[in-house]
Motif scaffolding. Structure first.
Motif, mmCIF file in Angstrom:
data_model
loop_
_atom_site.group_PDB
_atom_site.id
_atom_site.type_symbol
_atom_site.label_atom_id
_atom_site.label_comp_id
_atom_site.label_asym_id
_atom_site.label_seq_id
_atom_site.Cartn_x
_atom_site.Cartn_y
_atom_site.Cartn_z
ATOM 1 N N THR A 1 1.789 11.560 8.018
ATOM 2 C CA THR A 1 1.844 10.405 8.419
ATOM 3 C C THR A 1 3.421 9.908 7.870
ATOM 4 O O THR A 1 3.215 10.130 6.583
ATOM 5 C CB THR A 1 0.822 9.653 8.017
ATOM 6 O OG1 THR A 1 -0.654 10.091 8.376
ATOM 7 C CG2 THR A 1 1.001 8.162 8.282
ATOM 8 N N PRO A 2 4.026 9.310 8.538
ATOM 9 C CA PRO A 2 5.164 8.665 7.752
ATOM 10 C C PRO A 2 5.131 7.842 7.048
ATOM 11 O O PRO A 2 4.224 7.023 6.958
ATOM 12 C CB PRO A 2 6.049 8.144 9.051
ATOM 13 C CG PRO A 2 5.117 7.751 10.085
ATOM 14 C CD PRO A 2 3.980 8.880 10.008
ATOM 15 N N PRO A 3 5.730 7.599 5.795
ATOM 16 C CA PRO A 3 5.792 6.861 4.836
ATOM 17 C C PRO A 3 5.871 5.289 5.346
ATOM 18 O O PRO A 3 6.580 5.005 6.095
ATOM 19 C CB PRO A 3 6.535 6.988 3.599
ATOM 20 C CG PRO A 3 7.573 7.789 4.648
ATOM 21 C CD PRO A 3 7.025 8.320 5.467
ATOM 22 N N SER A 4 5.070 4.228 4.855
ATOM 23 C CA SER A 4 5.063 2.847 5.112
ATOM 24 C C SER A 4 6.628 2.579 4.442
ATOM 25 O O SER A 4 7.004 3.088 3.485
ATOM 26 C CB SER A 4 4.333 2.049 4.406
ATOM 27 O OG SER A 4 2.965 2.341 5.017
ATOM 28 N N GLY B 1 -5.672 -2.177 18.251
ATOM 29 C CA GLY B 1 -6.889 -2.066 17.349
ATOM 30 C C GLY B 1 -7.622 -3.303 17.444
ATOM 31 O O GLY B 1 -7.309 -4.395 18.181
ATOM 32 N N SER B 2 -8.567 -3.535 16.415
ATOM 33 C CA SER B 2 -9.391 -4.404 16.233
ATOM 34 C C SER B 2 -9.033 -5.155 14.934
ATOM 35 O O SER B 2 -8.519 -4.536 13.950
ATOM 36 C CB SER B 2 -10.639 -3.827 16.139
ATOM 37 O OG SER B 2 -11.165 -3.203 17.237
ATOM 38 N N PRO B 3 -9.646 -6.470 14.752
ATOM 39 C CA PRO B 3 -9.266 -7.331 13.661
ATOM 40 C C PRO B 3 -9.911 -6.412 12.336
ATOM 41 O O PRO B 3 -11.113 -5.888 12.284
ATOM 42 C CB PRO B 3 -10.123 -8.633 13.660
ATOM 43 C CG PRO B 3 -9.982 -8.691 15.287
ATOM 44 C CD PRO B 3 -10.141 -7.368 15.799
ATOM 45 N N GLY B 4 -9.004 -6.238 11.336
ATOM 46 C CA GLY B 4 -9.566 -5.724 10.025
ATOM 47 C C GLY B 4 -8.884 -4.188 10.019
ATOM 48 O O GLY B 4 -9.024 -3.453 8.837
ATOM 49 N N ASP B 5 -8.489 -3.540 11.256
ATOM 50 C CA ASP B 5 -7.845 -2.556 11.094
ATOM 51 C C ASP B 5 -6.685 -2.171 10.079
ATOM 52 O O ASP B 5 -5.637 -3.425 10.437
ATOM 53 C CB ASP B 5 -7.467 -1.494 12.385
ATOM 54 C CG ASP B 5 -8.773 -1.473 13.430
ATOM 55 O OD1 ASP B 5 -9.912 -1.229 12.732
ATOM 56 O OD2 ASP B 5 -8.628 -1.096 14.808
ATOM 57 N N VAL B 6 -6.278 -1.120 9.408
ATOM 58 C CA VAL B 6 -5.427 -1.196 8.459
ATOM 59 C C VAL B 6 -3.998 -0.540 9.334
ATOM 60 O O VAL B 6 -4.313 0.511 9.878
ATOM 61 C CB VAL B 6 -5.658 -0.166 7.178
ATOM 62 C CG1 VAL B 6 -4.468 -0.217 6.476
ATOM 63 C CG2 VAL B 6 -6.818 -0.865 6.603
ATOM 64 N N VAL B 7 -3.007 -1.380 9.121
ATOM 65 C CA VAL B 7 -1.776 -1.090 9.757
ATOM 66 C C VAL B 7 -1.006 -0.020 8.817
ATOM 67 O O VAL B 7 -0.457 1.047 9.372
ATOM 68 C CB VAL B 7 -1.060 -2.420 10.195
ATOM 69 C CG1 VAL B 7 0.486 -1.873 10.710
ATOM 70 C CG2 VAL B 7 -1.712 -2.984 11.068
ATOM 71 N N ARG B 8 -0.909 -0.586 7.647
ATOM 72 C CA ARG B 8 -0.228 0.363 6.488
ATOM 73 C C ARG B 8 -0.766 -0.057 5.210
ATOM 74 O O ARG B 8 -1.353 -0.984 4.977
ATOM 75 C CB ARG B 8 1.352 0.000 6.713
ATOM 76 C CG ARG B 8 1.731 -1.453 6.500
ATOM 77 C CD ARG B 8 3.229 -1.441 6.410
ATOM 78 N NE ARG B 8 4.019 -1.191 7.531
ATOM 79 C CZ ARG B 8 4.787 -2.050 8.133
ATOM 80 N NH1 ARG B 8 5.033 -3.036 7.766
ATOM 81 N NH2 ARG B 8 5.212 -1.647 9.376
ATOM 82 N N TRP B 9 -0.604 0.906 4.209
ATOM 83 C CA TRP B 9 -1.079 0.668 2.908
ATOM 84 C C TRP B 9 -0.071 1.332 1.894
ATOM 85 O O TRP B 9 0.861 2.132 2.314
ATOM 86 C CB TRP B 9 -2.477 1.127 2.930
ATOM 87 C CG TRP B 9 -2.662 2.419 3.075
ATOM 88 C CD1 TRP B 9 -2.733 3.147 4.149
ATOM 89 C CD2 TRP B 9 -2.716 3.378 1.771
ATOM 90 N NE1 TRP B 9 -3.116 4.532 3.981
ATOM 91 C CE2 TRP B 9 -2.974 4.738 2.378
ATOM 92 C CE3 TRP B 9 -2.645 3.420 0.684
ATOM 93 C CZ2 TRP B 9 -3.119 5.975 1.877
ATOM 94 C CZ3 TRP B 9 -2.692 4.845 -0.396
ATOM 95 C CH2 TRP B 9 -2.998 5.957 0.302
ATOM 96 N N ARG B 10 -0.283 0.798 0.507
ATOM 97 C CA ARG B 10 0.336 1.656 -0.449
ATOM 98 C C ARG B 10 -0.409 1.299 -1.592
ATOM 99 O O ARG B 10 -0.830 0.175 -2.148
ATOM 100 C CB ARG B 10 1.730 1.438 -0.678
ATOM 101 C CG ARG B 10 1.880 -0.302 -1.027
ATOM 102 C CD ARG B 10 3.600 -0.418 -0.797
ATOM 103 N NE ARG B 10 3.825 -1.920 -0.987
ATOM 104 C CZ ARG B 10 5.097 -2.543 -0.672
ATOM 105 N NH1 ARG B 10 6.053 -1.702 -0.653
ATOM 106 N NH2 ARG B 10 5.339 -3.596 -1.016
ATOM 107 N N GLN B 11 -0.664 2.190 -2.487
ATOM 108 C CA GLN B 11 -1.441 2.077 -3.685
ATOM 109 C C GLN B 11 -0.282 1.427 -4.788
ATOM 110 O O GLN B 11 0.840 1.971 -4.668
ATOM 111 C CB GLN B 11 -1.960 3.455 -4.310
ATOM 112 C CG GLN B 11 -2.647 3.291 -5.712
ATOM 113 C CD GLN B 11 -3.474 4.386 -6.045
ATOM 114 O OE1 GLN B 11 -3.476 5.580 -5.435
ATOM 115 N NE2 GLN B 11 -4.458 4.393 -6.959
#
Length: 398
Positions: free
Chosen positions: A31-34, A50-60
Motif C-alpha cells: 500500500t502506498p504511504p499516506s 465506501g460507507s460512512p466510517g470507512d478509513v481512507v488513510r491513517w498513520r500512527q
C-alpha cells in the motif's frame, strides 16, 4: 503561547518522520504511504467509494502528553455532511496501553471550540499536547476507555470548518467510532459498548450524534451520552453573544454555517471590513483569539445587514436545533447557571423538551461560568459514563 508556537513549528517535522500507511485490503508492504505532514489532511479527489466510517488513510503518532501511555493513530474516514453528501473527516484514536482493546469500551469525545484555523484542529492540539480538554480525555483513558476524537468536517491546510452545524458534527462523532473499530491496528471491537461525550460545541455535537444514531448507525452499541454547555438553539445563543465577550464565537458560527450551506451567502451581508476580518478570523484564530480579539464586537461592525434573523438563515438554523428526536439511551445533560457564552435558558428548554418526550435524562446545574465547567464537571461525567458501561440503570430526574 510561545511554547505552543514552538510545537507548531516542530509538528510538520514530527509528522513527516512518522511512518504512515493507507488502510485497505492490501498489506502495508503493497500500500502506498499516506501523504506526509499537513498533506495528510487534504481530501483525496475524487473521494473513494465506501460507507460512512470507512478509513481512507491513517498513520500512527506519538501524542504530546506523557500519561496515560497510549497507542494513537490519526485517521481520515468517510462521513456525511449537513446536506447528506459524502465527505471525509479526520480525527484521532487513542487506546490505553495495558488495556485489552478487544474488550475496551469506546468513548467518542466531541471536542469543544478549538477555532477555525487549521493549526487549531483537535488532532493537531492532541499531537502537541495542547488540547485544553486533555484532563477529560485522560479520565477516560485512565478508566480503560479507548477514545476516538473527531476533528469535525473541514480541517485542512485551507480550512473550511462547519462549526455548530449539528447535522454535520453528529455524523462526524458517530463515524469516528466506526473508523476506530474498522482500523485493524487498534484491535477495537465493532461490538464494543459506546458512549458519546462532549462540552460546549462538543456537547451539541454529542447530543446530535445521540439523536442521529438510531437511524444513522443502528449497529453501534450506544449505552450513554454526557453533554454539557449544549448550544441547542443557535438563535438564542447568538442573541446573547452579539456585543459581548463571546462575539468571536458568534462570528465563527456564521462562518461555520456558511461553509456547511453555500446557499446562505454570508459574503453578501458583509462590509469590506467584515470580509477582511472574517477571512482573517477563519485563517488565523483559535479559541483564545476568538475570545480576546473580538470581545464586545457587534455584527453591525462588520455587516450591511444582519443575516441572523433572515428567512434563509432561520431555516438552516432550524435544521440544526436540537430536540426533535430525543436520544434512546440515558443522557447526562449539565449546564452552568452563570454561563456567559452559551445561554442557560435554551439548554434548560432542551432538557424540558427531552423530558416531555419521555427521554431518560439526568439534568444537573452548577453555580459557575462556562469555561470553569469545562473542568469541574469532569468527575460527574466520568462517573455517569462508567455506570453506563457497567450496566447500572440510570434514573431520570425529569
Amino acid at each position: 503561547m510561545r511554547t505552543r508556537s514552538r510545537y507548531r513549528v516542530l509538528l510538520p517535522v514530527i509528522l513527516t518522520l512518522t511512518t504512515v500507511f493507507t488502510v485497505g485490503t492490501a498489506t502495508a508492504e503493497t500500500t502506498p504511504p499516506s501523504p506526509p505532514g499537513d498533506a495528510f489532511y487534504v481530501p483525496p479527489s475524487p473521494l473513494p467509494n465506501g460507507s460512512p466510517g470507512d478509513v481512507v488513510r491513517w498513520r500512527q503518532i506519538n501524542v504530546g502528553f506523557p500519561r496515560p501511555a497510549v497507542k494513537a493513530w490519526q485517521v481520515m474516514y468517510l462521513s456525511t455532511d449537513a446536506l447528506g453528501q459524502p465527505d471525509v473527516v479526520t480525527g484521532t484514536v487513542m487506546v490505553p496501553q495495558g488495556a485489552d482493546p478487544a474488550k475496551a469500551p469506546i468513548a467518542s469525545f466531541a471536542a469543544g471550540t478549538e477555532g477555525p484555523a487549521f493549526r487549531c484542529a483537535p488532532s493537531n492540539m492532541i499531537a502537541i499536547g495542547a488540547l485544553y480538554e486533555q484532563p477529560g480525555v485522560n479520565d477516560l483513558l485512565n478508566s480503560g476507555f479507548a477514545v476516538a476524537l473527531t476533528d469535525y468536517e473541514g480541517y485542512r491546510p485551507t480550512s473550511r470548518t462547519t462549526y455548530v452545524t449539528g447535522q454535520s458534527e453528529g455524523h462526524a462523532v458517530i463515524d469516528v467510532v466506526r473508523a476506530a473499530s474498522r482500523l485493524t491496528e487498534t484491535g477495537l471491537s465493532d461490538k464494543a459498548k459506546v458512549v458519546f461525550r462532549g462540552y460546549s460545541q462538543g456537547g451539541g455535537a454529542a447530543m446530535w450524534a445521540g439523536q442521529q444514531q438510531p437511524t444513522y448507525a443502528p449497529e453501534l452499541n450506544l449505552v450513554g451520552i454526557a453533554a454539557g454547555g449544549v448550544p441547542a438553539d443557535l438563535v438564542q445563543v447568538a442573541l446573547s453573544l452579539d456585543g459581548h465577550k463571546g462575539f468571536g464565537l458568534l462570528a465563527y458560527s456564521l462562518i461555520g454555517l456558511d461553509n456547511a450551506y453555500p446557499d446562505l451567502k454570508l459574503d453578501s451581508y458583509l462590509t469590506d471590513t467584515g470580509r477582511t476580518e472574517f477571512a482573517k478570523l477563519q485563517q488565523t484564530s483559535c479559541t483564545l483569539e476568538l475570545l480576546l480579539n473580538y470581545k464586545d464586537k457587534k455584527l453591525q461592525d462588520y455587516t450591511t445587514s444582519s443575516p441572523v434573523l433572515t428567512p434563509p438563515w432561520l431555516a438552516r438554523v432550524g435544521e440544526n436545533k436540537l430536540g426533535g428526536t430525543p436520544p434512546k439511551v440515558p443522557v447526562f445533560e449539565y449546564h452552568a447557571t452563570g454561563d456567559d457564552l452559551v445561554d442557560y435558558s435554551q439548554a434548560a428548554a432542551l432538557h424540558a423538551t427531552y423530558c416531555k418526550a419521555g427521554a431518560n435524562i439526568t439534568w444537573k446545574t452548577y453555580q459557575t461560568d462556562h469555561i470553569t465547567l469545562v473542568y469541574t464537571g469532569n468527575a460527574d461525567v466520568l462517573q455517569f459514563l462508567k455506570d453506563r458501561i457497567a450496566g447500572t440503570p440510570a434514573t431520570s430526574n425529569c
